[in-house]
Design a protein around this motif. Structure first.
Motif, PDB file in Angstrom:
ATOM      1  N   GLY A  96       0.944  -1.145   0.188  1.00  0.00           N
ATOM      2  CA  GLY A  96      -0.020   0.001   0.074  1.00  0.00           C
ATOM      3  C   GLY A  96       0.785   1.322   0.233  1.00  0.00           C
ATOM      4  N   GLY A  97       0.259   2.320  -0.326  1.00  0.00           N
ATOM      5  CA  GLY A  97       0.602   3.853  -0.414  1.00  0.00           C
ATOM      6  C   GLY A  97       2.377   3.750  -0.376  1.00  0.00           C
ATOM      7  N   LYS A  98       3.277   4.131   0.400  1.00  0.00           N
ATOM      8  CA  LYS A  98       4.637   4.265   0.246  1.00  0.00           C
ATOM      9  C   LYS A  98       5.346   3.025   0.397  1.00  0.00           C
ATOM     10  CE  LYS A  98       5.371   5.060   5.003  1.00  0.00           C
ATOM     11  NZ  LYS A  98       5.630   6.133   6.125  1.00  0.00           N
ATOM     12  N   GLY A  99       4.626   1.787   0.323  1.00  0.00           N
ATOM     13  CA  GLY A  99       5.401   0.729   0.491  1.00  0.00           C
ATOM     14  C   GLY A  99       6.435   0.406  -0.349  1.00  0.00           C
ATOM     15  N   PHE A 100       6.451   0.671  -1.378  1.00  0.00           N
ATOM     16  CA  PHE A 100       7.526   0.380  -2.482  1.00  0.00           C
ATOM     17  C   PHE A 100       8.336   1.548  -2.448  1.00  0.00           C
ATOM     18  CE2 PHE A 100       7.287  -3.704  -4.301  1.00  0.00           C
ATOM     19  CZ  PHE A 100       6.229  -4.310  -3.702  1.00  0.00           C
ATOM     20  N   GLY A 101       8.214   2.896  -2.318  1.00  0.00           N
ATOM     21  CA  GLY A 101       8.966   3.931  -2.218  1.00  0.00           C
ATOM     22  C   GLY A 101       9.321   4.380  -3.803  1.00  0.00           C
ATOM     23  N   ALA A 102       8.555   3.821  -4.583  1.00  0.00           N
ATOM     24  CA  ALA A 102       8.800   4.309  -6.095  1.00  0.00           C
ATOM     25  C   ALA A 102       7.537   3.930  -6.582  1.00  0.00           C
ATOM     26  CB  ALA A 102       9.852   3.190  -6.537  1.00  0.00           C
ATOM     27  N   ARG A 103       7.413   4.608  -7.923  1.00  0.00           N
ATOM     28  CA  ARG A 103       6.250   4.416  -8.768  1.00  0.00           C
ATOM     29  C   ARG A 103       6.756   4.459 -10.163  1.00  0.00           C
ATOM     30  NH1 ARG A 103       1.526   4.205  -6.389  1.00  0.00           N
ATOM     31  NH2 ARG A 103       1.366   5.081  -4.205  1.00  0.00           N
ATOM     32  N   VAL A 104       6.256   3.896 -11.208  1.00  0.00           N
ATOM     33  CA  VAL A 104       6.645   3.818 -12.763  1.00  0.00           C
ATOM     34  C   VAL A 104       5.422   4.717 -13.073  1.00  0.00           C
ATOM     35  CG1 VAL A 104       6.877   2.580 -14.662  1.00  0.00           C
ATOM     36  CG2 VAL A 104       7.637   1.848 -12.442  1.00  0.00           C
ATOM     37  N   LEU A 105       5.735   5.865 -13.559  1.00  0.00           N
ATOM     38  CA  LEU A 105       4.612   6.724 -14.154  1.00  0.00           C
ATOM     39  C   LEU A 105       5.022   7.148 -15.787  1.00  0.00           C
ATOM     40  CD1 LEU A 105       4.808   9.515 -11.233  1.00  0.00           C
ATOM     41  CD2 LEU A 105       3.196   7.636 -11.555  1.00  0.00           C
ATOM     42  N   ARG A 106       3.919   7.480 -16.483  1.00  0.00           N
ATOM     43  CA  ARG A 106       4.007   7.907 -17.730  1.00  0.00           C
ATOM     44  C   ARG A 106       4.314   9.277 -17.611  1.00  0.00           C
ATOM     45  NH1 ARG A 106      -0.427   6.915 -19.609  1.00  0.00           N
ATOM     46  NH2 ARG A 106      -0.177   4.753 -20.629  1.00  0.00           N
ATOM     47  N   GLN A 107       5.609   9.595 -18.184  1.00  0.00           N
ATOM     48  CA  GLN A 107       5.991  11.098 -18.349  1.00  0.00           C
ATOM     49  C   GLN A 107       6.667  11.284 -19.601  1.00  0.00           C
ATOM     50  OE1 GLN A 107       8.787  11.826 -15.326  1.00  0.00           O
ATOM     51  NE2 GLN A 107       7.307  12.034 -13.614  1.00  0.00           N
ATOM     52  N   ASN A 108       5.680  12.191 -20.440  1.00  0.00           N
ATOM     53  CA  ASN A 108       6.110  12.896 -21.859  1.00  0.00           C
ATOM     54  C   ASN A 108       5.900  11.536 -22.627  1.00  0.00           C
ATOM     55  OD1 ASN A 108       6.595  15.446 -20.979  1.00  0.00           O
ATOM     56  ND2 ASN A 108       8.633  14.826 -20.641  1.00  0.00           N
ATOM     57  N   GLY A 109       4.989  10.640 -22.386  1.00  0.00           N
ATOM     58  CA  GLY A 109       4.751   9.254 -23.187  1.00  0.00           C
ATOM     59  C   GLY A 109       5.589   8.348 -22.935  1.00  0.00           C
TER      60      GLY A 109
END
Ligand code: PA5
Ligand code: NI
Length: 170
Positions: A148-161
């Motif tokens: 949950g939430g901050k559990g992984f301390g990282a996210r994979v986000l789409r930035q500029n495609g």
């Protein structure tokens, strides 16, 4: 075959995992995000046995965050696991007990050794379903608390495609 199982994970079962709660609320909770087929040739908890599974994550996103698995550590902490990618593109997000987060790129043929004590989650960053196989000890179990939430301390986000691995302080 005895011991063959499958399950599907819908968006509604992944509440609290994605960053953008507003985008999440606007989506159909019955949308299937991923499916797992796995084989338990021996009963769960058997010492010395192995399980084998296939996961298929659909392409898609919640806001700018790609579809991903819930993520977990093993309930018996020192149990390791292999992943192997067969189709698609993604990122394996890992976090060790010291709080260090990192990723490994997944593509057809990529093999990944996940040490015991390391939390793991898979993100589909491509346009087609991402498929990977997994092999893990039959006494490993799953502990979903970390995810949950901050559990992984990282996210994979789409930035500029494009996918971007982003360390978070949430
Ligand atoms: O054993 C594994 O690590 C995998 O088979 C996962 O369970 C599968 O990919 C689904 O992920 P999760 O268990 O985090 O929902
Ligand atoms: Ni696992």
């Amino acid at each position: 075959m005895p011991g063959l199982r499958s399950s599907e994970k819908k968006l509604g079962q992944l509440s609290g995992i994605f960053r953008d709660a507003q985008a999440f609320r606007g989506m159909d909770p019955d949308t299937i995000v991923y499916r797992v087929w796995w084989w338990e040739p021996v009963p769960g908890g058997t010492e010395g046995g192995l399980f084998w599974g296939l996961t298929e994550i659909q392409p898609g996103s919640v806001g700018d965050e790609y579809y991903m698995t819930h993520g977990h550590r093993h309930a018996v902490l020192d149990r390791a696991e292999f992943y192997g990618t067969t189709v698609g593109e993604g990122m394996l997000v890992l976090r060790d007990e010291s709080g260090r987060s990192w990723f490994e790129a997944m593509k057809p043929g990529s093999l990944h050794y996940i040490s015991g004590r390391v939390a793991h989650r898979v993100v589909n960053t491509g346009d087609v379903p991402l498929r990977f196989v997994a092999c893990w000890p039959s006494d490993a179990g799953h502990d979903y608390q970390i995810a949950g939430g901050k559990g992984f301390g990282a996210r994979v986000l789409r930035q500029n495609g494009k996918p971007s691995f982003t360390l978070t302080e949430e």
